[in-house]
Design an enzyme around this catalytic site. Structure first.
Site, PDB file in Angstrom:
ATOM      1  CD  GLU A 239      -2.771  -0.989   2.396  1.00 26.75           C
ATOM      2  OE1 GLU A 239      -3.502   0.190   2.297  1.00 26.75           O
ATOM      3  OE2 GLU A 239      -3.244  -2.017   2.895  1.00 26.75           O
ATOM      4  CG  HIS A 255       6.473 -28.340   7.280  1.00 27.32           C
ATOM      5  ND1 HIS A 255       7.018 -29.545   7.354  1.00 27.32           N
ATOM      6  CD2 HIS A 255       6.504 -27.467   8.144  1.00 27.32           C
ATOM      7  CE1 HIS A 255       7.421 -29.095   8.654  1.00 27.32           C
ATOM      8  NE2 HIS A 255       7.561 -28.714   9.126  1.00 27.32           N
ATOM      9  CE  LYS A 349     -12.267  -0.180   0.824  1.00 30.91           C
ATOM     10  NZ  LYS A 349     -12.111   0.668   2.154  1.00 30.91           N
TER      11      LYS A 349
HETATM   12  C1  F6R Z   1      -5.944   1.887   3.191  1.00 29.35           C
HETATM   13  C2  F6R Z   1      -5.631   0.956   4.302  1.00 29.35           C
HETATM   14  C3  F6R Z   1      -6.984  -0.834   3.774  1.00 29.35           C
HETATM   15  C4  F6R Z   1      -8.011  -0.625   4.078  1.00 29.35           C
HETATM   16  C5  F6R Z   1      -9.551  -1.244   3.960  1.00 29.35           C
HETATM   17  C6  F6R Z   1     -10.839  -1.297   4.641  1.00 29.35           C
HETATM   18  O1  F6R Z   1      -4.634   3.071   3.736  1.00 29.35           O
HETATM   19  O2  F6R Z   1      -5.039   0.992   5.410  1.00 29.35           O
HETATM   20  O3  F6R Z   1      -6.394  -1.488   3.825  1.00 29.35           O
HETATM   21  O4  F6R Z   1      -7.756  -0.449   6.381  1.00 29.35           O
HETATM   22  O5  F6R Z   1      -9.530  -1.184   2.655  1.00 29.35           O
HETATM   23  O6  F6R Z   1     -10.964  -0.202   5.451  1.00 29.35           O
HETATM   24  P1  F6R Z   1     -11.497   0.549   6.982  1.00 29.35           P
HETATM   25  O7  F6R Z   1     -10.251   0.394   7.287  1.00 29.35           O
HETATM   26  O8  F6R Z   1     -12.219   1.484   6.274  1.00 29.35           O
HETATM   27  O9  F6R Z   1     -11.988  -0.838   7.106  1.00 29.35           O
END
Ligand code: F6R
Length: 356
Positions: A239, A255, A349
């Site tokens: 990320e 393993h 998303k």
């Molecule tokens: C972005 C990040 C992602 C979010 C994930 C879930 O910085 O770290 O891995 O954590 O998409 O979103 P949240 O944390 O808002 O539930």
């Protein structure tokens, strides 16, 4: 001058200030601890839970991984982590469910919460707002509301520490104040050592980023807290540095993965193996790691061993995580990449939101 010591240049690349977030990790932990003092846990205290289940994805999901790894050996009840849409069938009204979502809008987490509500489980919400906050208000449930405005992965101190402190308060996590304060002091020391003002020659986090350079990192941990940490390193390289990264844990990797390095050597010669090593690892794990390094050393461009030190498991876990977090930011900056945005995650998303 070394690339990462050109402070004007790195400031320009780091448009959204992820390095500053990392440099302030100690302050984040202190603030999280202070804010926790005003949390009211009455609604989740005094019950005999059958088990605890953390819900969460990505940066927020890591809270469950790390807390579980720290407390499972001393816990008399199961500690689970669910990363997905469905809650296992055995989780019923006698479980404590802890959904963690920084944004409060992660659909997998919301789906599991809805199932937990139907089953009558006790819920302790951890979020900065969004739908989770509304669900907590609507059901008059316990909520730990954390400060907003960060990337979820950059808010790990705000999310993780209250989760651990809450489990300590309700008698599930055996962690002393001395361990917590010791871990925080350790992070403070590291934050000073890894600050951008400390030049590469004396700054291990910058050195690690330079050593990785154009190679693909593969991170090895050991079953337990260093497994959670190795996975966190992988996610942070993905990320923050926008690089592929793989991870595995001892002893399981002995393993299978150990033989998998036999082929594709011209490709894996551009991989760097990073091995996280607890200074107190037992003799069998020590032998496994030392032997594995000998067996695979010609398949990688380099093997780096990271000594993990600390006066407690908590101190070791947080400090080991922190080295990877900050090195992943330096790696991004080394390659001229802004570590903060995660555009592809946002696009995904947005696509899913169209289904609603
Ligand atoms: C972005 C990040 C992602 C979010 C994930 C879930 O910085 O770290 O891995 O954590 O998409 O979103 P949240 O944390 O808002 O539930």
């Amino acid at each position: 001058m070394k690339e990462l010591d050109n402070l004007n240049k790195i400031k320009k690349i780091d448009n959204d200030g992820m390095l500053e977030v990392e440099e302030n990790f100690y302050k984040q932990l202190v603030e999280a601890k202070k804010n926790f003092d005003s949390v009211d846990l009455v609604k989740v205290s005094g019950k005999n839970y059958k088990g605890i289940v953390f819900l969460g994805m990505g940066g927020s999901g890591f809270v469950g991984d790390i807390v579980k790894s720290l407390i499972k050996d001393s816990s008399t009840i199961p500690i689970e982590v669910v990363k997905g849409y469905s809650l296992p069938g055995y989780i019923d009204k006698d479980w404590l469910v802890i959904p963690v979502s920084y944004s409060g809008n992660t659909e997998e987490t919301i789906s599991c919460i809805n199932q937990a509500i139907k089953r009558g489980a006790t819920i302790l919400y951890i979020t900065s707002g969004g739908k989770l906050e509304q669900m907590a208000i609507d059901s008059d449930a316990c909520i730990i509301k954390v400060k907003g405005g960060y990337q979820p992965r950059g808010a790990i101190g705000f999310l993780f520490l209250p989760a651990l402190l809450a489990l300590k308060d309700i008698g599930i996590a055996e962690i002393s104040d001395k361990e917590i304060n010791g871990a925080l002091s350790h992070i403070k020391e590291l934050a000073e050592k890894f600050h951008r003002n400390v030049e590469t020659g004396k700054n291990f986090a910058k050195q690690l980023a330079c050593l990785i350079g154009g190679n693909l990192p593969v991170v090895y941990g050991t079953s337990g807290y260093l497994s959670a940490v190795a996975y966190r390193w992988k996610c942070e390289f993905n990320e923050n540095s926008k690089t592929p990264c793989f991870w595995a844990e001892f002893p399981e990797l002995n393993h299978n993965e150990t033989v998998g390095w036999q082929r594709l050597i011209s490709t894996t010669k551009e991989f760097i193996l990073i091995v996280l090593r607890d200074e107190d690892e037992n003799m069998r794990i020590k032998t496994r790691i030392n032997t594995t390094i000998k067996l695979v050393k010609d398949n990688f461009s380099e093997i780096v061993e990271i000594p993990v030190e600390g006066s407690s498991k908590l101190s070791k876990a947080l400090s080991a995580m922190y080295i990877g977090d900050i090195a992943s930011v330096y790696l991004a900056l080394l390659h001229g990449v802004n570590p903060t945005p995660v555009k592809k995650i946002e696009k995904l998303k947005a696509e899913l939101a169209k289904l609603d």
